[in-house]
Structure formats: structure tokens, C-alpha cells
Design an enzyme around this catalytic site. Structure first.
Site, PDB file in Angstrom:
ATOM      1  N   CYS A 153       0.817  -1.219   0.000  1.00  0.00           N
ATOM      2  CA  CYS A 153       0.000   0.000   0.000  1.00  0.00           C
ATOM      3  C   CYS A 153       0.848   1.266   0.000  1.00  0.00           C
ATOM      4  O   CYS A 153       0.583   2.199  -0.768  1.00  0.00           O
ATOM      5  CB  CYS A 153      -0.966  -0.013   1.193  1.00  0.00           C
ATOM      6  SG  CYS A 153      -0.183   0.041   2.826  1.00  0.00           S
ATOM      7  N   HIS A 205      -2.162   1.224   6.926  1.00  0.00           N
ATOM      8  CA  HIS A 205      -2.634   1.172   5.539  1.00  0.00           C
ATOM      9  C   HIS A 205      -2.848   2.588   5.031  1.00  0.00           C
ATOM     10  O   HIS A 205      -3.158   3.506   5.801  1.00  0.00           O
ATOM     11  CB  HIS A 205      -3.939   0.374   5.459  1.00  0.00           C
ATOM     12  CG  HIS A 205      -4.344   0.015   4.065  1.00  0.00           C
ATOM     13  ND1 HIS A 205      -3.642  -0.894   3.297  1.00  0.00           N
ATOM     14  CD2 HIS A 205      -5.378   0.441   3.282  1.00  0.00           C
ATOM     15  CE1 HIS A 205      -4.228  -1.028   2.123  1.00  0.00           C
ATOM     16  NE2 HIS A 205      -5.277  -0.215   2.079  1.00  0.00           N
ATOM     17  N   HIS A 217      -6.174   1.680  -3.675  1.00  0.00           N
ATOM     18  CA  HIS A 217      -5.230   1.202  -2.665  1.00  0.00           C
ATOM     19  C   HIS A 217      -4.811  -0.223  -3.017  1.00  0.00           C
ATOM     20  O   HIS A 217      -5.457  -0.904  -3.823  1.00  0.00           O
ATOM     21  CB  HIS A 217      -5.844   1.266  -1.271  1.00  0.00           C
ATOM     22  CG  HIS A 217      -7.035   0.363  -1.080  1.00  0.00           C
ATOM     23  ND1 HIS A 217      -7.135  -0.531  -0.037  1.00  0.00           N
ATOM     24  CD2 HIS A 217      -8.183   0.207  -1.807  1.00  0.00           C
ATOM     25  CE1 HIS A 217      -8.287  -1.179  -0.117  1.00  0.00           C
ATOM     26  NE2 HIS A 217      -8.938  -0.761  -1.180  1.00  0.00           N
TER      27      HIS A 217
END
Length: 252
Positions: A153, A205, A217
Site C-alpha cells: 500500500c 494502511h 489502494h
């Protein structure tokens, strides 16, 4: 010179992959241990261990010049550079050191490059960011990855912003220090970064906001999902996958 080199947390091929050294990136060796070199990247200061066989030495003069120069980045998903009879595959986001429109330079050698390249010194824009990010859709997820063949990510956000001329740190918990807070999901703009935390409250994240409260993402693959005040809702799984912590605006 290689298209991609794994950087590991310890001196073993079995050790965790912490990030990847991408083509054209420069670094300095800060420690040695048997057949391993601990390096520090000139771009973001990240450290890890690489196999000494995958090390490409450059002169101190080249390294210092590299650090003080803005470099173009490769825009094609996969392209080749050539020198004599040797060709090296490189991926999107690879650095093109001292690119002159047709070749790059490493030490005193010139390598031919005929692919697309970003401008060496640009100010990121929403339009450019969206166009670059779209190239990464369907890249598979890989912890520590930064390439077309696997990306995580924060590697995704770092690569996209880097190609557009803005250097982010490597990890999500470091990236969150950049930009200004956006207080409501409804106020997000294209290019904002949304961060998500685990049960312990740690940032784990990150994703790039698109228009219409959509977020791109890396989760299994680079994908597009919906974001609301709770977090990321995955339509395929019919559930929330990440809990929203904070949104930051980089493009001010």
C-alpha cells in the site's frame, strides 16, 4: 545493474522483504556482513540488506551528483534500456538518471532508453496524479514491493507521488506526517491520502482518494473501493476491510 533488488530486514534470503531497490536509484553502503551489504537509500533514507552480488558500485562523485539532481522516472509499465548487446528490463517508476531524452547515465556509461518518461522537475497536479495512479490498477499485492509484479500500500502511494515529483517516506506511518488534515470524508479531493489503523491504533494502511469518495489502494491487488466515515467498504466482500484514521492533503 538490475531492474529490481530485494532489501531485507536481516542477512538471509529467507528474511522479511522490507522494500525494493528500483532501477536507477542510488544508495550508500553503511555496513557489511559476510555476503551482505546494508544500504541506505538516497531518496527516503530507508535501510535494508542486499546480496553483495546484486550491488552496483558508483563513484562518490556520481553519488553526490545523483543526490543533488532531479531525475525523470519511467512511465511505461515495462521497458528496456540498452548498452551494446545488453538489455535490461525496467518497470514503471524506475529512475532515469541524468536522462537527456534518449539515454541515461550511470557512472560514465550511457544506456539508451526509448520509452516514456516523466519530467525531471515537476509540481504534482491532480490530473497527473490520477493518470499515473491508473497505470497501477491490478498490480498484485506484495509486502515490501514497489513494482509492477508486486506492490504494497505505501509502496504504491510512494511510487505514484514520486513519479509526479513529490517524495514521500516509505511506510504509511511515516507518510501520515505529510500534508494537512481533511476533517470530513465529504471534503476529500482527488490526490488526498487516507490512512487506516489497526486495533492497537497504529497506522498500517494508506490509499489515494479519487473523485466521488472512491479510494485506490493495494489490498490483494491495486483496486478501487468506496470510502466513508467508517473506512473502506469492499463491494466484492460486502464488508469493511479497513478502519479510517485520518485523511491528509498533499496537493495544497
Amino acid at each position: 545493474m538490475l531492474s529490481l533488488v530485494p532489501m531485507r530486514v536481516e542477512t538471509s534470503d529467507r528474511a522479511e522483504l522490507v522494500t525494493q531497490l528500483i532501477f536507477g536509484e542510488s544508495y550508500e553502503v553503511v555496513n557489511t556482513e559476510v555476503n551482505w551489504l546494508q544500504i541506505q537509500l538516497a531518496t527516503d533514507g530507508y535501510r535494508g540488506w542486499i546480496d553483495f552480488k546484486q550491488h552496483t558500485a558508483v563513484t562518490p562523485e556520481y553519488f553526490n551528483e545523483w543526490k543533488t539532481t532531479s531525475h525523470a522516472r519511467a512511465l511505461d509499465l515495462v521497458q528496456l534500456i540498452h548498452i551494446k548487446s545488453v538489455q535490461i528490463p525496467i518497470g514503471i517508476g524506475s529512475y532515469l538518471p541524468f536522462y537527456d531524452g534518449s539515454s541515461i547515465r550511470v557512472n560514465e556509461e550511457r544506456y539508451a532508453y526509448a520509452g516514456r518518461a516523466s519530467a525531471a522537475d515537476v509540481r504534482p497536479s491532480q490530473v497527473q496524479l490520477a493518470a499515473v495512479a491508473a497505470n497501477f490498477l491490478k498490480f498484485p499485492y506484495l509486502w515490501g514491493g514497489k513494482s509492477v509484479f508486486g506492490i504494497d500500500c505505501s509502496g504504491f502511494t510512494q511510487q505514484v507521488f514520486g513519479i509526479c515529483g513529490y517524495q514521500l517516506p516509505r511506510d504509511a506511518y511515516q507518510q501520515v506526517a505529510h500534508g494537512q488534515e481533511v476533517h470530513f470524508v465529504e471534503q476529500t479531493q482527488l490526490g488526498d491520502l487516507a490512512y487506516f489503523s489497526n486495533a492497537e491504533g497504529r497506522i498500517t494502511h494508506v490509499g489515494i482518494m479519487l473523485e466521488g469518495q472512491k479510494i485506490m489502494h493495494a489490498h490483494g491487488e491495486v483496486r478501487i473501493d468506496t470510502l466513508d466515515h467508517t473506512g473502506i467498504y469492499n463491494q466484492d466482500l460486502k464488508r469493511y476491510t479497513h478502519q479510517l484514521r485520518i485523511i491528509k492533503r498533499i496537493l495544497l
